[in-house]
Structure formats: C-alpha cells, structure tokens
Scaffold this active site. Structure first.
Site, PDB file in Angstrom:
ATOM      1  N   HIS A  41      -2.660 -27.911  39.532  1.00 12.10           N
ATOM      2  CA  HIS A  41      -2.326 -28.863  40.599  1.00 12.10           C
ATOM      3  C   HIS A  41      -1.451 -28.196  41.660  1.00 12.10           C
ATOM      4  CE1 HIS A  41      -1.069 -32.763  42.375  1.00 12.10           C
ATOM      5  NE2 HIS A  41       0.080 -32.135  42.538  1.00 12.10           N
ATOM      6  N   GLU A  42      -0.441 -27.462  41.228  1.00 13.13           N
ATOM      7  CA  GLU A  42       0.449 -26.804  42.189  1.00 13.13           C
ATOM      8  C   GLU A  42      -0.258 -25.666  42.922  1.00 13.13           C
ATOM      9  OE1 GLU A  42       3.090 -28.197  42.956  1.00 13.13           O
ATOM     10  OE2 GLU A  42       3.137 -29.610  41.291  1.00 13.13           O
ATOM     11  N   HIS A  52      -2.103 -26.940  45.902  1.00 14.59           N
ATOM     12  CA  HIS A  52      -1.277 -27.102  47.102  1.00 14.59           C
ATOM     13  C   HIS A  52      -1.146 -25.771  47.850  1.00 14.59           C
ATOM     14  CE1 HIS A  52      -0.153 -31.247  46.665  1.00 14.59           C
ATOM     15  NE2 HIS A  52       0.410 -31.065  45.480  1.00 14.59           N
ATOM     16  N   GLU A  84      -1.914 -35.230  47.584  1.00 11.31           N
ATOM     17  CA  GLU A  84      -1.667 -35.259  46.140  1.00 11.31           C
ATOM     18  C   GLU A  84      -2.944 -35.611  45.387  1.00 11.31           C
ATOM     19  OE1 GLU A  84       0.982 -34.336  44.343  1.00 11.31           O
ATOM     20  OE2 GLU A  84       1.708 -33.632  46.281  1.00 11.31           O
TER      21      GLU A  84
END
Length: 320
Positions: free
Chosen positions: A145-146, A149, A234
């Site tokens: 997930h990070e 980004h 997100e």
C-alpha cells in the site's frame, strides 16, 4: 455632564480608530496598486506564479521528508537485521514501477507505516509495533500500500495541491485586505462614535463578516476538494496493493488490526490511518476514508476475484 464627556471620549476614540484603519487600508491599497503597475504581461505573471508555487511545493516536499524522518527519530533497517522484510520488499518491487525506498523503523506511538518521497526513491517508515501486531502476509500488504503511494508520487502531488491552495488563498486575501481593513475600521469606528463600542450589528460590520466569511468558505472549499482527492488516492493505493499481492483480505485484516489498536491522538495519524468518526465534518476534512469503508471495498474485491481464480492466493482467514 458625565454622559456628554463619555460620548465625547467614545467619539474621539471612534474617529481615531476609523482614521487609523482607513489610513492602513489606503497604504495597503496603494502598495498593491504599485505592485500591479510593475507586473509583467499576463502570460508572464501567470507563468511566474505557477513556477513559484511549484518550486515552493517541491522544496517543501523535499525538505519536509528529512524533517519528518528526524521528527519520528527513524532509523534505517539494514538487510541483515530484517532479511525477511527486505525479501518481501524486493518481491513487491519486481511487480511495481518504483525505485527501492530506504526502509526505516521508528517509534511513533501507534502501529502504523507511511511513505515519503516518490517513485524515484523515497523512504518507507514502519512502526516497531507492526512487527509484533501483523503476521508477515499482512505486513507485506501494508508495504505494498505504501509503495503504491510512492509509485504514483502521491506525496509530491499532495504538496503541489497544497502549494496551489496556499497561493490562491494568499492572493485573494491580499486582494481583499484593503476592503477588510476599511470595513473593520468603519464598523469599529462607527460603533465607538455612536457610544456603543461593543456593537457589531451595523451594516459595515455585516459587510465585513460577509467578506471574511466568503474568504473562509473559499479556503474550506478548496481544502475539502484537496482532502477528497487524498481519500481517492487511499482507495487507489488499496487497489494497487491488492493487485500486487493478490490478496485483498491480507490488507483488510491488517487495516482492521491497526484500527483496533491505534491511538487517534498520535501526531502523524493522518499519514496512514483514519479512525471512523460519526461527525460528517471530521470525515470530510480527513485525509483518509473510514477504515470500515476501505475494508468493505477490499472484501468485495476478494469476493469478486474468488470465482475467477478459485481459492488460489486466498489465505482462508476471514476479516473479523
């Protein structure tokens, strides 16, 4: 006699107050007029503002990364200290278009992780408690997930949006500052002259509140738009992590564990998690969507993918 003296005193204060505010408004207006007369052509002016805004946002983004790492007292994690974590990170990077970030560990008073930087190299910070809280598969989902980004340079985009918002609000505030000063002086001065220093019910006071309220509403509106974009990012990072790991439920379980454990008052909470709130304004101003909504999306994705690939890649552990 005392009443006449009081009225003379309040009238004198009102006149001085009015003269002071009007003089300040005139000086600001004159300075803005001079600056406007010295402006370059329209195209050059717009270009200069865009370059200044983007440059300021980029510098804030670059130097902000170092400040943030220093603020959380983050330490690099060498490969020999966490070979399994590095192995999982390497596996994720082979499936994503992002350069390898530097791994850090920190004590941020809550189970969390966040990424700073962009696709050309950045930093990925993991709170120590996550190593105790999450099993390897779920920790990998958080890393994915990070990394998502970083892959889409969300940090830089957020800095640019923030810079544009501050520039627009600053220009509007400067442009209306003479009127705000004049109206404030007229409202306060007329109230003192009438012998009612605390009275702000006059027409000038209402106009001042209307103009100031309009500026505040504009700032809130652009802030809400920026936060809406942040919440969409997100969801996009969740989808990308589910795509890369092939296990949406791993991320859903990790989010549930973090949400149940996290303390909502820690200083960097907006970076990675969002505790569900009933206040609509709090939800609109949040940089993250409600955790329950993120988990529901991931569960629906897992349900949709299961018939297509059977039970391959599914751990069989439900989200509780």
């Amino acid at each position: 006699m005392a009443r006449i003296a009081f009225r003379l005193a309040t009238a004198t204060v009102g006149i001085v107050l009015l003269a002071g505010y009007l003089a300040a408004a005139f000086l600001v207006f004159d300075a803005l007029r001079v600056l406007w007369s010295l402006r370059p052509g329209t195209a050059e002016l717009v270009g200069l503002l865009v370059v200044a805004t983007l440059g300021s946002a980029y510098l804030s983004y670059r130097f902000g990364t170092a400040r943030l790492l220093a603020a959380v007292d983050a330490d690099p994690i060498p490969r020999e200290r966490a070979p399994e974590l590095h192995r999982r990170l390497d596996a994720l990077l082979t499936r994503m278009d992002v350069e390898r970030p530097v791994l850090y560990v920190a004590d941020v008073r809550a189970p969390n992780a966040f990424a700073v930087g962009g696709s050309g190299g950045g930093a990925l910070v993991v709170d120590r408690s996550l190593f105790r809280l999450l099993p390897p598969r779920e920790l990998e989902a958080i890393l994915a997930h990070e990394l998502a980004h970083l892959e889409t340079n969300d940090g830089l985009a957020a800095a640019i949006v923030d810079g544009l918002v501050r520039t627009v609000v600053g220009i509007l505030t400067l442009a209306t500052l003479p009127a705000l000063l004049a109206l404030s002086g007229l409202a306060g001065g007329s109230a003192w002259i009438r012998g009612r220093p605390g009275d702000r019910s006059g027409a000038f006071a209402r106009l001042h509140r209307l103009l100031a309220g309009g500026l505040a509403a504009g700032f809130v509106l652009v802030t809400l738009l920026a936060r809406t974009r942040s919440r969409r990012r997100e969801f996009a990072a969740d989808d990308r992590a589910a795509e890369v790991t092939g296990d949406p439920l791993a991320l859903a379980r990790a989010l549930r564990r973090i949400d149940r454990t996290a303390d909502p008052v820690w200083p960097f909470a907006p970076l990675s998690t969002h505790r569900d709130a009933d206040d609509p304004l709090e939800r609109w101003l949040s940089t993250h969507p409600p955790t329950a909504e993120r988990i529901d999306r991931l569960r629906r994705r897992a349900e949709a993918e299961r018939p297509r690939r059977g039970r391959e890649g599914w751990t069989g552990v439900p989200v509780r």
